[in-house]
Motif scaffolding. Structure first.
Motif, PDB file in Angstrom:
ATOM      1  N   CYS A  36      47.364  33.203  37.650  1.00  0.00           N
ATOM      2  CA  CYS A  36      47.911  34.848  37.730  1.00  0.00           C
ATOM      3  C   CYS A  36      47.128  34.405  38.754  1.00  0.00           C
ATOM      4  CB  CYS A  36      47.158  35.278  36.106  1.00  0.00           C
ATOM      5  SG  CYS A  36      47.379  34.657  35.263  1.00  0.00           S
ATOM      6  N   GLY A  37      47.803  36.181  40.353  1.00  0.00           N
ATOM      7  CA  GLY A  37      46.718  36.357  40.219  1.00  0.00           C
ATOM      8  C   GLY A  37      46.956  36.200  42.310  1.00  0.00           C
ATOM      9  N   GLY A  42      43.950  40.699  41.622  1.00  0.00           N
ATOM     10  CA  GLY A  42      43.155  40.631  40.816  1.00  0.00           C
ATOM     11  C   GLY A  42      43.584  40.595  39.270  1.00  0.00           C
ATOM     12  N   GLY A  43      43.200  41.814  38.679  1.00  0.00           N
ATOM     13  CA  GLY A  43      42.769  42.393  37.593  1.00  0.00           C
ATOM     14  C   GLY A  43      43.987  41.527  36.157  1.00  0.00           C
ATOM     15  N   CYS A  44      45.088  40.796  37.419  1.00  0.00           N
ATOM     16  CA  CYS A  44      45.690  40.374  36.335  1.00  0.00           C
ATOM     17  C   CYS A  44      45.569  39.521  35.256  1.00  0.00           C
ATOM     18  CB  CYS A  44      47.250  40.309  36.576  1.00  0.00           C
ATOM     19  SG  CYS A  44      47.415  39.720  38.153  1.00  0.00           S
ATOM     20  N   PRO A 107      52.010  36.746  36.251  1.00  0.00           N
ATOM     21  CA  PRO A 107      51.344  37.745  36.342  1.00  0.00           C
ATOM     22  C   PRO A 107      50.433  38.777  37.907  1.00  0.00           C
ATOM     23  CG  PRO A 107      51.225  37.805  34.516  1.00  0.00           C
ATOM     24  CD  PRO A 107      51.507  35.922  35.106  1.00  0.00           C
ATOM     25  N   GLY A 108      50.929  39.193  38.946  1.00  0.00           N
ATOM     26  CA  GLY A 108      50.508  38.932  39.601  1.00  0.00           C
ATOM     27  C   GLY A 108      49.798  38.107  41.070  1.00  0.00           C
ATOM     28  N   ILE A 109      51.437  36.758  40.776  1.00  0.00           N
ATOM     29  CA  ILE A 109      51.217  36.353  41.626  1.00  0.00           C
ATOM     30  C   ILE A 109      52.189  36.313  43.002  1.00  0.00           C
ATOM     31  CG2 ILE A 109      51.184  34.539  40.461  1.00  0.00           C
ATOM     32  CD1 ILE A 109      54.244  34.009  40.508  1.00  0.00           C
ATOM     33  N   GLY A 110      52.653  37.438  43.005  1.00  0.00           N
ATOM     34  CA  GLY A 110      53.298  37.506  44.475  1.00  0.00           C
ATOM     35  C   GLY A 110      54.815  36.838  44.854  1.00  0.00           C
ATOM     36  N   SER A 223      49.521  45.788  30.840  1.00  0.00           N
ATOM     37  CA  SER A 223      49.933  45.630  29.639  1.00  0.00           C
ATOM     38  C   SER A 223      50.852  44.070  28.613  1.00  0.00           C
ATOM     39  CB  SER A 223      50.943  46.973  28.601  1.00  0.00           C
ATOM     40  OG  SER A 223      50.894  46.489  27.519  1.00  0.00           O
ATOM     41  N   GLY A 224      51.427  44.309  30.050  1.00  0.00           N
ATOM     42  CA  GLY A 224      52.247  43.384  30.242  1.00  0.00           C
ATOM     43  C   GLY A 224      51.601  41.927  30.579  1.00  0.00           C
ATOM     44  N   ASP A 225      50.663  41.813  30.884  1.00  0.00           N
ATOM     45  CA  ASP A 225      49.549  41.073  31.154  1.00  0.00           C
ATOM     46  C   ASP A 225      48.714  40.541  30.314  1.00  0.00           C
ATOM     47  OD1 ASP A 225      50.230  41.167  34.423  1.00  0.00           O
ATOM     48  OD2 ASP A 225      49.113  42.522  34.742  1.00  0.00           O
ATOM     49  N   VAL A 226      48.518  41.478  29.426  1.00  0.00           N
ATOM     50  CA  VAL A 226      47.692  40.659  27.664  1.00  0.00           C
ATOM     51  C   VAL A 226      48.851  40.646  27.291  1.00  0.00           C
ATOM     52  CG1 VAL A 226      46.973  42.118  25.772  1.00  0.00           C
ATOM     53  CG2 VAL A 226      46.478  43.520  28.022  1.00  0.00           C
ATOM     54  N   LEU A 227      50.296  40.883  26.922  1.00  0.00           N
ATOM     55  CA  LEU A 227      50.966  39.988  26.305  1.00  0.00           C
ATOM     56  C   LEU A 227      50.605  39.014  26.298  1.00  0.00           C
ATOM     57  CD1 LEU A 227      52.799  40.588  24.112  1.00  0.00           C
ATOM     58  CD2 LEU A 227      54.607  41.458  25.241  1.00  0.00           C
TER      59      LEU A 227
END
Length: 287
Positions: A36-37, A42-44, A107-110, A223-227
């Motif tokens: 991730c990230g 970074g939050g994801c 998540p968040g990798i761009g 929310s999707g990162d949490v899932l």
């Protein structure tokens, strides 16, 4: 064509939740790798890692770029942090598959060119551990015409409507999402978690599971990162891809329901969903 939906109620979810062996250890409950990230996002990674750990995994390894080292170490001390030179380090492809029981990526990798190259030409071609694919990883995959041939069997895809459209290669309407999700699931021999209200989980066999938890309160950034973290945790613990997806979606929504009841629908943020995961699990354990 997909079958009539099976409603995922509390009773149904309880049948999926496996008992924890009393004498279990970290190895018993698996290791999940979360990729991730990126430099500015970074939050994801924090959200996915916390959700993964809170959902019972033995170990969570988070692969992030160097710029996110400090935030990960300071905010998720329970996670193991791997640092790579790139957002999706190609050296991970050399790791033995049995190091991880589940891999979550996206998540968040761009969507930078080097990330696309690492993902499509190295990572997914060589790693056959069960995957949870979300967010930017879905968008990068959809740019490859043969994307469905790259993924391990029974991979879990978690698209929202726009991401589903990209995977299908055409714009789709809300009322078409079940039919298109089944097409994508069948094409890739993967489980599709079609996020929305309600969220549906579709299998290549045509099974459709309609979730009964979750409200507008969980329609919030992160929310999707949490899932993704929840599903990866269950997958690493040995749940089948289908059961990990169905139970993960149910617990995610139920945690949001508990958060909304305590905080109000306007005030729930993604971190609150994680904070109420324990209550969601307990509601099934003690049912």
């Amino acid at each position: 064509m997909p079958l009539s939906p099976t409603l995922v109620s509390a009773d149904f979810a309880q049948t999926l939740l496996r008992p924890r062996p009393v004498q279990g250890h970290k190895g018993t409950f698996g290791t999940a790798l979360l990729i991730c990230g990126s430099k500015d996002v970074g939050g994801c990674a924090v959200l996915a890692a916390k959700a993964c750990l809170r959902s019972g995994v033995g170990k969570a390894v988070v692969q992030v770029p160097e710029s996110l080292r400090e935030i990960m170490l300071s905010t998720v001390p329970e996670a193991i942090v791997n640092i790579g030179e790139n957002t999706v380090p190609t050296h991970l492809t050399k790791e033995p598959d049995d190091n991880y029981q589940a891999i979550a990526i996206g998540p968040g990798i761009g969507t930078a060119p080097e990330t696309k190259t690492a993902l499509l030409e190295e990572f997914v071609r060589r790693n056959k551990t069960p995957h949870v694919v979300d967010a930017d990883a879905l968008n990068l995959l959809s740019q490859q015409t043969d994307w469905h041939k790259l993924l391990p069997q029974q991979t879990i895809l978690t698209p929202h409507l726009k991401e589903l459209s990209r995977l299908a290669g055409k714009p789709i309407k809300e009322e078409e999402r079940l039919k298109v999700s089944f097409f994508v699931s069948l094409k890739a021999n993967s489980i599709v978690v079609c996020k929305g209200h309600p969220t549906f989980t579709i299998t290549p066999l045509g099974q459709v599971f309609e979730n009964t938890t979750g409200t507008d309160a969980i329609a919030t950034a992160g929310s999707g990162d949490v899932l993704t973290g929840i599903i990866a945790s269950l997958l690493a613990q040995g749940y089948s891809s289908t059961n990990a997806a169905v139970l993960g979606v149910y617990l995610h929504g139920l945690s949001g329901d508990f958060a909304a009841k305590a905080l109000g629908h306007h005030s729930v943020i993604a971190s609150d969903i994680i904070n109420f995961l324990s209550k969601a699990f307990l509601s099934l354990v003690n049912k």
